[in-house]
Write an enzyme that holds these catalytic residues in place. Structure first.
Site, PDB file in Angstrom:
ATOM      1  N   CYS A 185       0.846  -1.185   0.000  1.00 53.23           N
ATOM      2  CA  CYS A 185       0.000   0.000   0.000  1.00 53.23           C
ATOM      3  C   CYS A 185       0.881   1.234   0.000  1.00 53.23           C
ATOM      4  O   CYS A 185       2.099   1.144   0.210  1.00 53.23           O
ATOM      5  CB  CYS A 185      -0.938   0.014   1.209  1.00 53.23           C
ATOM      6  N   ARG A 222       4.605  -8.776   4.858  1.00 47.04           N
ATOM      7  CA  ARG A 222       5.284  -9.870   4.161  1.00 47.04           C
ATOM      8  C   ARG A 222       4.973 -11.227   4.769  1.00 47.04           C
ATOM      9  O   ARG A 222       4.981 -11.401   5.989  1.00 47.04           O
ATOM     10  CB  ARG A 222       6.806  -9.643   4.201  1.00 47.04           C
ATOM     11  N   LEU A 223       4.704 -12.175   3.879  1.00 49.95           N
ATOM     12  CA  LEU A 223       4.691 -13.591   4.215  1.00 49.95           C
ATOM     13  C   LEU A 223       6.006 -14.158   3.706  1.00 49.95           C
ATOM     14  O   LEU A 223       6.262 -14.158   2.501  1.00 49.95           O
ATOM     15  CB  LEU A 223       3.508 -14.299   3.553  1.00 49.95           C
ATOM     16  N   ILE A 267      10.565 -16.811   0.147  1.00 52.75           N
ATOM     17  CA  ILE A 267      11.887 -16.838  -0.487  1.00 52.75           C
ATOM     18  C   ILE A 267      12.818 -15.914   0.285  1.00 52.75           C
ATOM     19  O   ILE A 267      12.433 -14.805   0.654  1.00 52.75           O
ATOM     20  CB  ILE A 267      11.794 -16.401  -1.961  1.00 52.75           C
ATOM     21  N   ASN A 279       4.283  -7.837  -3.994  1.00 56.11           N
ATOM     22  CA  ASN A 279       3.418  -8.929  -3.573  1.00 56.11           C
ATOM     23  C   ASN A 279       3.423  -9.977  -4.674  1.00 56.11           C
ATOM     24  O   ASN A 279       3.078  -9.673  -5.817  1.00 56.11           O
ATOM     25  CB  ASN A 279       1.984  -8.418  -3.346  1.00 56.11           C
ATOM     26  N   GLY A 280       3.834 -11.204  -4.345  1.00 51.89           N
ATOM     27  CA  GLY A 280       3.762 -12.257  -5.348  1.00 51.89           C
ATOM     28  C   GLY A 280       5.017 -13.094  -5.416  1.00 51.89           C
ATOM     29  O   GLY A 280       5.783 -13.207  -4.461  1.00 51.89           O
ATOM     30  N   GLU A 281       5.231 -13.678  -6.586  1.00 55.24           N
ATOM     31  CA  GLU A 281       6.395 -14.522  -6.821  1.00 55.24           C
ATOM     32  C   GLU A 281       6.788 -14.429  -8.289  1.00 55.24           C
ATOM     33  O   GLU A 281       5.939 -14.504  -9.173  1.00 55.24           O
ATOM     34  CB  GLU A 281       6.097 -15.984  -6.455  1.00 55.24           C
ATOM     35  N   ASP A 315      13.491 -12.783  -4.905  1.00 56.40           N
ATOM     36  CA  ASP A 315      13.002 -12.467  -6.240  1.00 56.40           C
ATOM     37  C   ASP A 315      12.639 -10.991  -6.356  1.00 56.40           C
ATOM     38  O   ASP A 315      12.667 -10.408  -7.439  1.00 56.40           O
ATOM     39  CB  ASP A 315      11.806 -13.348  -6.619  1.00 56.40           C
TER      40      ASP A 315
END
Length: 224
Positions: free
Chosen positions: A5, A46-47, A50, A71-73, A96
């Site tokens: 955000c 963050r989760l 990696i 956000n993502g991979e 990443d």
């Protein structure tokens, strides 16, 4: 799953922390913040998946003039990392996320076309005073935004934008009609007139109070 955000044009630490905290269910492991005076503020939850040790966000380029929350991979980040290192870029993490800032340095705002994955990001270029938002080719990761005068607000979830009192909350009749007709609200509409979804495979550039949206990828045609 993570959450991002932020906003431009004001410096408001309480607002940034409130918006970020509303995304804790998307990223329960840690938070991160960045502000460049009143030019831009970025937040993220963050989760950890990696690079658990050094993958904290926001992530910067070598001289800290480019910063990103993500956000993502990115599935092809190892190949991109090797390519960028061969071109002279220096990495400080194994995440990443870091490929984004170096890809931006190398290729500019067109870099998302090189990504393979599911993602939404916000990248700030301090030299150009430019905010770049982007979403993956198939729209797996969500990203909402709202313009309020000469300010831009964005978030992974619509409810996070409602923390700002500057964004009007009048409903969009066209969106409501679409929902009762099709049982969903098509992009870029949302239930609120002044809040939009960034569509899949699009980037949004915000600089000098002006917004530019571009489509960086389209599904190729297949010949039978």
């Amino acid at each position: 799953m993570c959450g991002i955000c932020g906003f431009t044009g004001i410096k408001n630490g309480a607002l940034l922390k409130g918006m970020t905290a509303s995304l804790v269910h998307r990223g329960p492991d840690e938070d991160g913040f960045f502000s460049d005076e009143d030019r831009v503020s970025l937040g993220m939850r963050r989760l950890k998946i990696i690079d658990l040790a050094t993958g904290s966000q926001p992530v910067f380029n070598e001289d800290r003039t480019v910063v990103v929350v993500f956000n993502g991979e990115i599935y092809n980040f190892k190949e991109l990392r090797a390519e960028l290192q061969a071109q002279g870029h220096r990495f400080s993490t194994n995440s990443d996320t870091e490929v984004l800032v170096h890809l931006y340095e190398q290729y500019g705002a067109a870099f998302p076309a090189r990504l393979r994955g599911m993602f939404a990001f916000a990248l700030w270029d301090a030299r150009e005073r430019r905010l770049l938002l982007g979403r993956d080719q198939f729209g797996v990761k969500p990203l909402f935004y709202a313009l309020a005068g000469d300010k831009l607000f964005f978030a992974s979830e619509l409810k996070t934008l409602l923390f700002s009192t500057e964004i009007p909350t009048d409903l969009d009749p066209a969106a409501i009609d679409a929902y009762f007709t099709f049982l969903y609200i098509p992009s870029p509409l949302t239930a609120y007139r002044h809040i939009k979804k960034l569509e899949p495979a699009q980037t949004l550039t915000f600089s000098g109070g002006k917004t530019e949206i571009k489509t960086y990828w389209t599904l190729p045609e297949f010949n039978r």
